[in-house]
Design a protein around this motif. Structure first.
Motif, short mmCIF file in Angstrom:
data_model
loop_
_atom_site.label_atom_id
_atom_site.label_comp_id
_atom_site.label_asym_id
_atom_site.label_seq_id
_atom_site.Cartn_x
_atom_site.Cartn_y
_atom_site.Cartn_z
N ALA A 210 0.84 -1.21 0.00
CA ALA A 210 0.11 0.23 0.54
C ALA A 210 0.84 1.40 -0.44
CB ALA A 210 -0.94 0.02 1.08
N ASP A 211 0.27 2.09 -1.26
CA ASP A 211 1.13 3.81 -0.59
C ASP A 211 0.74 4.35 -1.07
OD1 ASP A 211 2.67 5.82 -2.12
OD2 ASP A 211 3.94 4.55 -1.53
N GLY A 212 -0.11 5.17 -0.31
CA GLY A 212 -1.46 6.74 -0.35
C GLY A 212 -0.45 7.60 -1.25
N GLY A 213 0.93 8.06 -1.91
CA GLY A 213 1.16 9.14 -2.03
C GLY A 213 1.87 10.17 -1.94
N GLY A 214 2.89 11.48 -2.29
CA GLY A 214 2.88 11.87 -1.85
C GLY A 214 4.14 12.47 -3.00
N PRO A 215 5.20 11.48 -3.29
CA PRO A 215 5.81 11.08 -1.66
C PRO A 215 6.58 10.94 -0.50
CG PRO A 215 7.86 11.37 -3.88
CD PRO A 215 6.41 11.89 -4.29
N GLY A 216 6.43 10.58 0.12
CA GLY A 216 6.80 10.86 1.35
C GLY A 216 7.55 9.95 2.39
N PRO A 217 7.55 10.39 3.69
CA PRO A 217 7.56 9.59 5.00
C PRO A 217 7.11 8.25 5.18
CG PRO A 217 7.65 11.82 6.03
CD PRO A 217 7.24 12.00 4.86
N LEU A 218 6.47 7.50 5.60
CA LEU A 218 5.41 6.24 6.49
C LEU A 218 4.66 7.20 7.20
CD1 LEU A 218 7.05 3.49 6.74
CD2 LEU A 218 5.47 3.71 5.16
N ASP A 219 3.41 7.48 7.10
CA ASP A 219 2.23 7.76 7.47
C ASP A 219 1.63 7.08 8.42
OD1 ASP A 219 0.46 8.77 9.01
OD2 ASP A 219 -0.76 9.76 7.64
N PRO A 220 1.81 6.76 9.99
CA PRO A 220 1.71 5.56 10.86
C PRO A 220 0.08 5.42 10.51
CG PRO A 220 2.91 6.97 11.82
CD PRO A 220 2.49 7.71 10.97
N SER A 221 -0.86 5.95 10.98
CA SER A 221 -2.09 6.60 10.55
C SER A 221 -2.63 5.81 8.71
CB SER A 221 -2.62 7.87 10.34
OG SER A 221 -2.65 8.46 8.89
N TYR A 222 -1.68 5.74 8.27
CA TYR A 222 -2.65 4.73 6.60
C TYR A 222 -2.03 3.34 6.69
CZ TYR A 222 -2.88 4.20 1.88
OH TYR A 222 -3.52 3.83 0.54
N ALA A 223 -1.41 2.24 7.97
CA ALA A 223 -1.97 1.16 8.10
C ALA A 223 -2.99 1.15 8.42
CB ALA A 223 -1.16 0.88 8.69
N GLU A 224 -3.85 1.96 9.70
CA GLU A 224 -5.29 2.01 10.56
C GLU A 224 -5.61 2.43 9.11
OE1 GLU A 224 -5.15 4.49 13.00
OE2 GLU A 224 -3.13 3.88 14.45
N LEU A 225 -5.73 2.34 8.44
CA LEU A 225 -6.92 3.23 7.10
C LEU A 225 -6.45 2.37 6.25
CD1 LEU A 225 -8.17 5.52 5.62
CD2 LEU A 225 -6.26 6.24 4.39
N THR A 226 -6.05 1.51 6.15
CA THR A 226 -5.21 0.52 4.80
C THR A 226 -6.22 -1.03 5.97
OG1 THR A 226 -3.53 1.37 4.45
CG2 THR A 226 -4.31 -0.72 3.78
N GLY A 227 -6.41 -0.63 6.52
CA GLY A 227 -7.34 -2.00 7.05
C GLY A 227 -8.44 -1.95 7.49
N ALA A 228 -8.70 -0.01 8.00
CA ALA A 228 -10.35 0.37 7.25
C ALA A 228 -10.90 -0.77 6.41
CB ALA A 228 -10.26 1.74 7.76
N LEU A 229 -10.19 0.18 5.24
CA LEU A 229 -10.35 -0.16 3.84
C LEU A 229 -11.03 -1.29 3.68
CD1 LEU A 229 -8.09 2.16 1.80
CD2 LEU A 229 -10.79 2.70 2.70
N LEU A 230 -10.14 -2.41 3.90
CA LEU A 230 -9.77 -4.02 3.89
C LEU A 230 -11.00 -4.09 4.45
CD1 LEU A 230 -6.05 -4.80 4.59
CD2 LEU A 230 -7.20 -4.70 2.50
N GLY A 231 -11.93 -3.82 5.96
CA GLY A 231 -12.78 -4.50 6.32
C GLY A 231 -12.77 -5.92 6.19
N PRO A 232 -13.77 -6.55 6.38
CA PRO A 232 -13.01 -8.39 6.54
C PRO A 232 -12.44 -9.42 6.11
CG PRO A 232 -15.39 -8.38 4.99
CD PRO A 232 -14.77 -6.76 5.65
N LEU A 233 -11.70 -8.25 4.72
CA LEU A 233 -9.64 -9.28 3.98
C LEU A 233 -8.94 -9.26 4.58
CD1 LEU A 233 -11.32 -8.28 1.00
CD2 LEU A 233 -11.42 -10.37 1.27
N ALA A 234 -9.35 -8.17 6.10
CA ALA A 234 -8.62 -7.78 6.73
C ALA A 234 -7.70 -9.70 7.64
CB ALA A 234 -8.73 -7.18 8.28
N ASP A 235 -8.78 -10.44 7.67
CA ASP A 235 -8.39 -11.44 8.10
C ASP A 235 -8.02 -12.47 7.35
OD1 ASP A 235 -10.42 -11.48 9.96
OD2 ASP A 235 -11.90 -13.10 9.53
N ARG A 236 -7.48 -11.99 5.65
CA ARG A 236 -6.99 -12.74 5.06
C ARG A 236 -5.73 -12.55 3.77
NH1 ARG A 236 -9.00 -17.10 2.08
NH2 ARG A 236 -6.97 -17.39 1.87
N VAL A 237 -6.23 -11.04 4.30
CA VAL A 237 -5.09 -9.85 3.31
C VAL A 237 -3.45 -9.83 4.90
CG1 VAL A 237 -4.31 -8.27 2.55
CG2 VAL A 237 -6.10 -9.57 1.59
#
Length: 590
Positions: free
Chosen positions: A80-107
């Protein structure tokens, strides 16, 4: 080369250049992620130049968010890359998890920080000041030839090394904005490790592998989008036959008659901000200004903030990527003076800033195009190589994205045998990452694509929930005046709006309204929308039904109103009472 899983001890990264494979020494894990179901932050020591085994090692940081169900193998690893370019955004991991929904079990989710930022060998320069071109050239000289290796082609080699070290299997690259360039660069070099790509707000490259930058006029793009939005509204299209000419007239007026509250440059940001509900007022506000009613445009300019300046604290890594990855309207090997002359000749011939002058422009892309003229080219490094893997590719765009156009998504998708492009009407830049109702639909498409990349897309997404105004009313009956005032008051509550709702906001023509964050209720006090008419009372949105409910007093009458809020329609059915007498009517939304 067949894809095979490689352990950390065996990790060896490969770089595909012009069809050749160059094998390098193993990347060394400075801090590795154990196989657990907990988030891990690691570092990897990688060569500065992946083609030179003797080049110094630098640290590259990464974050791994494992799937929650460790009893089964991962369906895929999302890079996952949220764009920029720039440093890693710690909140992006949480955001990506929210986007995955039930797929967080398998991905599993893997994020790799681009070298040059944050904890990944950050670049620094003494005296870098973007307002002083000489300091830009000086910074490049301070960094020397190594700066040329802080680039996309080297970054994706880092990603591949991290992928192997953490033991990830196939990769589904989910990139947003600049992250779509990283995705294409990775897939073109590591096709056997790539399962699929989802690209959101797509950055396209030319046949040479570079991103064309500075070749198109962002203000014409914005005004074209505004014209398209106007065409959807009967009130707008019958009132404004030529929105572009209307905007040009505003710019010319501000040049000839100075307004201390509204500069020419402050309207430049308005010209390209189309994919927000505030755009519904834009043409009506411009027309009102030209006819002597300045209040609507003043308010709009305050709501839609001017584009942020680049500032003087930029990371030098922004220059290595933003100046090394694109192709500009000047010779990469020319001197700075020659580049500036070539750029000025091109922009003048192609009217790149019209209806603005260069000094009036606030567009970041155009600003970077000029700054990069002073940054020497350390090495030729096309971000994307010639390879195009036969994998599913979904390129998503917003109809009113004036940063990366829908045409770019279509262009990139057409280059892949299984590429598809979809456009969200009224959508803007980065819609997939928006935590609004407009972003919910693209996110459901993302989940479907991750589960079955080759499946069809059955969910038609749209961000259209408003109509453009044809004008600001000067007078109206009591019912219509109450409705239009209430409609104006709830405008900032539009669920697709990108700006926060303020606790107190002045009325267009006096008074104010207060917002109770807990209840969501708006309280109007002497609130003025129509000239000479003040309104008191409350307005709220029922979250369960989406109905707007107003209880107002104006012209010594008590008016209650109810209607379905935030609908893309020319006529809205409104029910209610006036001093206890019931009514049902249809009112234009302007």
């Amino acid at each position: 080369m067949r894809f095979r899983k490689v352990t950390a001890a065996m990790a060896v990264a490969s770089v595909f250049v012009a069809g050749l494979v160059e094998w390098q020494p193993p990347a060394v894990a400075k801090s590795a992620c154990p196989p657990t179901a907990k988030r891990c932050d690691g570092q990897l020591m990688v060569p500065t130049n992946w083609a030179d085994p003797r080049s110094p090692r630098i640290p590259v940081a990464y974050t791994l968010v494992p799937r929650t169900d460790q009893s089964r193998p991962a369906l895929t690893t999302v890079v996952a890359d949220g764009g920029g370019p720039g440093p890693l955004d710690p909140s992006y991991a949480e955001l990506t998890g929210a986007l995955l929904g039930p797929l967080a079990d398998r991905v599993d989710v893997l994020m790799v920080e681009p070298r040059g930022f944050g904890k990944s060998s950050p670049l620094t320069c003494r005296g870098l000041d973007v307002t002083k071109p000489a300091t830009i050239t000086s910074c490049a000289r301070q960094l020397g030839n190594q700066a040329g290796f802080y680039s996309t082609d080297q970054h994706v080699a880092d990603i591949e090394a991290v992928r192997q070290v953490v033991g990830a299997g196939n990769v589904t690259f989910v990139g947003n904005s600049y992250g779509t360039l990283f995705a294409q660069a990775y897939a073109s070099r590591y096709p056997d490790a790539t399962r699929a790509m989802l690209l959101n707000s797509v950055v396209a490259t030319g046949t040479d592998g570079y991103q064309p930058s500075g070749f198109r006029n962002p203000y014409r793009m914005g005004l074209s989008a505004l014209t398209q939005a106007c065409a959807r509204s009967s009130a707008c299209r019958t009132t404004f036959r030529n929105p572009t000419a209307l905007w040009a007239a505003l710019v010319q007026r501000l040049r000839t008659i100075r307004d201390p509250r509204l500069s020419v440059s402050s309207t430049a940001a308005l010209a390209s901000a189309v994919s927000v509900p505030d755009a519904s007022e834009k043409l009506a506000a411009v027309s009102a200004y030209l006819h002597g009613d300045r209040a609507p445009l003043y308010r709009l300019a305050t709501r839609v903030k001017a584009a942020p300046t680049l500032g003087n604290s930029l990371s030098p890594a922004l220059f290595t990527y933003n100046c090394g990855d694109p192709r500009f309207p000047y010779d990469r090997n020319a001197t700075a003076d020659q580049r500036i002359r070539q750029l000025d000749a091109f922009t003048a011939k192609n009217r790149i800033f019209w209806p603005y002058a260069r000094a009036e422009s606030t567009d970041p892309t155009l600003l970077w195009t000029r700054l990069c003229a002073y940054w020497p080219t350390q090495r030729q490094s096309p971000p994307v190589s010639a390879g195009r893997p036969d994998v599913p590719v979904l390129a998503m765009s917003g109809q009113f994205d004036t940063v990366t156009a829908p045409a770019d998504a279509a262009t990139v998708a057409s280059r892949f045998p299984r590429g598809r492009a979809v456009t969200t009407p009224f959508g803007g830049h980065g819609l997939l990452l928006s935590m609004t109702p407009a972003g919910a639909c693209p996110q459901s498409v993302l989940r479907g694509f991750l589960a079955e990349p080759d499946a069809g897309i059955e969910v038609p997404c749209t961000a259209e929930n408003y109509r453009l105004l044809g004008g600001f009313p000067r007078a109206a009956s009591t019912i219509v005046a109450a409705y239009q005032t209430a409609l104006d008051a709830i405008g900032p509550l539009n669920p697709n709006a990108s700006l926060p709702v303020t606790a107190r906001e002045p009325g267009l023509r006096g008074g104010h309204r207060d917002h109770d964050e807990k209840t969501g209720q708006l309280t109007l006090t002497g609130f003025g929308y129509l000239p000479g008419t003040t309104v008191d009372g409350t307005v709220r949105i029922d979250p369960s039904t989406g109905m707007a409910i107003a209880d107002l007093t104006l012209r010594s009458q008590h008016v209650s109103l109810s209607w379905k809020a935030f609908q893309a329609e020319d006529l809205t059915t409104v029910t209610g009472t006036v001093d206890g007498r019931p009514f049902t009517t249809r009112i234009p939304g302007h």
